[in-house]
Every structure is written in structure tokens, then in C-alpha cells.
Design an enzyme around this catalytic site. Sequence first.
Site, mmCIF file in Angstrom:
data_model
loop_
_atom_site.group_PDB
_atom_site.id
_atom_site.type_symbol
_atom_site.label_atom_id
_atom_site.label_comp_id
_atom_site.label_asym_id
_atom_site.label_seq_id
_atom_site.Cartn_x
_atom_site.Cartn_y
_atom_site.Cartn_z
ATOM 1 N N GLY A 182 76.828 2.838 39.379
ATOM 2 C CA GLY A 182 76.562 2.014 40.550
ATOM 3 C C GLY A 182 77.863 1.438 41.070
ATOM 4 O O GLY A 182 78.821 1.248 40.315
ATOM 5 N N GLY A 183 77.916 1.157 42.369
ATOM 6 C CA GLY A 183 79.150 0.631 42.935
ATOM 7 C C GLY A 183 80.303 1.590 42.704
ATOM 8 O O GLY A 183 80.204 2.778 42.995
ATOM 9 N N ASP A 184 81.401 1.057 42.160
ATOM 10 C CA ASP A 184 82.562 1.906 41.874
ATOM 11 C C ASP A 184 82.716 2.155 40.382
ATOM 12 O O ASP A 184 83.812 2.438 39.899
ATOM 13 C CB ASP A 184 83.839 1.273 42.441
ATOM 14 C CG ASP A 184 84.128 -0.096 41.833
ATOM 15 O OD1 ASP A 184 83.189 -0.716 41.296
ATOM 16 O OD2 ASP A 184 85.288 -0.541 41.889
ATOM 17 N N GLU A 185 81.599 2.060 39.652
ATOM 18 C CA GLU A 185 81.622 2.301 38.207
ATOM 19 C C GLU A 185 81.081 3.688 37.886
ATOM 20 O O GLU A 185 80.024 4.086 38.382
ATOM 21 C CB GLU A 185 80.788 1.248 37.471
ATOM 22 C CG GLU A 185 81.467 -0.105 37.359
ATOM 23 C CD GLU A 185 80.745 -1.023 36.396
ATOM 24 O OE1 GLU A 185 81.390 -1.890 35.807
ATOM 25 O OE2 GLU A 185 79.512 -0.861 36.243
#
Length: 277
Positions: A182-185
Site C-alpha cells: 500500500g502507498g509506497d511500501e
Amino acid sequence: MTAFAIFIVLIGLMGLLASLIPTYQICQLKPPQSQGWYLLLCMIGLFIFGYLGFLWMLLNRETGPLETVVSLVFSAGGAFVWLVVKMSKKTIVKLQDTLEDKHYQAYHDSLTDLPNRHMLYETMERLIRENGSSFTFIMMDLNDFKMINDNLGHDAGDKVLEIIAYRIERIMPPQALPARLGGDEFAVILPKSELGQAQRLAAQIQKAVIEDIHCEGHLLAVGISIGMALYPQDGDDRKTLMKHADIAMYRSKQNNSDYETFSQVIDTPPPLGQFSP
């Protein structure tokens, strides 16, 4: 009259013969109540013998109104079976495609097409249950990604994520499972691996990610922080393993290093005054 009766029975017979292949294909799709479709396949075979017997009878006797009516029923029956089988196959294929699409969406990230956290969790739980060999969990976080969204917009940020995901996926060994949390992970499960293999993969990820990205007329260099934890040394359950990989990743971000492992983090005290996660 006889020729007409034979002709319309042959139409029904062709309908039955045309039904054999799609019925067999439905059986191979293994839909619910597949035993019923196997039974129908056997019944179609019996019907074919019955039609052949009726044709033989028509060739050896005078054809009257009764035989003509029965021939019409035979013809309609064959056509009906063909129509039902054809429509049923189309419906079953469409339903299975819909189910497969929903399953894919449930286990893959809509932006990057990488497996999502649900597939990652299930894979980790399965590997832990099997308890056959060690594996490495790698957690990754892009550096200063918020600046891209703030300065260039979320569309540019999404494009960067897609490019990074593609670069990560293309260097994965066959047994590895890359995922977007999720996001930049991002994360990677590397089954049946030792620390040296995981470190070499982390170095490859660093090299691939740091390559310049052309986006919205800008040339971007995106860094990535990588933390690793090994099962079962660094945790014997999913939550502990992910927590320890996150700690290692945080230390990688603090130290501006290519990657850190949890065992190195706990063996190396942080510099004086530096926050220790």
C-alpha cells in the site's frame, strides 16, 4: 414421405453430435454439479444410438403420419439438446471468468498488478505452517516519495509507483513473491533462501530502482530503503517477522544504507542520541 422423415431425423442427429464436444468441454471446466454433465454426456451417446436405430427402422418400413410426427419430435429434441448445451457452456464460461477476475482483483493491487497484502499474508502463513525451510521477508519503502506527490501530483506519483513495481518484478527469481503493501511500501517473500541470497536480491533491487525515471518532463531518481527478517531466526510468526523487517527498514532509512537485516540491527546499537525503533 420416408425421405422427408429421414432428413429431419438426420437434422436432430447432427444436433446431438454437435452437442458432444461442448458437453465434454463443460465437464472439463468442472462446474458445480459436474456429475450431472457427465451423465448428460452419456445420455447423449445413448440418444445417438436411438436415433440411428430409428433411422434404420425408417429405411425398412413404410413411413406414415405417425412416423413423420415422431421424426419431427426427434429432430426438435436434437436441436433442443444442442441449443441448451451451447447456451449453458457460454454461461458457465462467463461465470468462471467473472469469478477468476474477482479472485484476481482480491489478491492483486489495482495500480501495479503486483500481488497485494492479502496474498502476501496468505503466502507467509502457508510457508510458516509448512515449516519446511527458512525464508526471507523483505520490506521496502520509497524515500521522500511524498515530495513527488506534492510537487508533481498524484498522477505522476502513480506512474512512478507503476515503474518501480515493474522494475522490482522483472528482477525477481521464479520462486519469489513481490507485493505492494500500500502507498509506497513494497515487500518480497523469498522462499528457501539464506541471508546471502536475500542480500544479493536487495542489492539488485537498489540498482534497479535508482535508475532515472522520466515522468512529466522531469528526470527523477527515487531511492528505496530495504529491511530484511529471516524465518524462523527473526520471528516464528507473520506479525513478528513483519515487525522486525519494518525495524530493519527503518534503520536502513536512518543510516541511508542500501539495506539492513534485523539481526544486524539488534547486534549494532544506534549512534548516541539517535532514536532506536
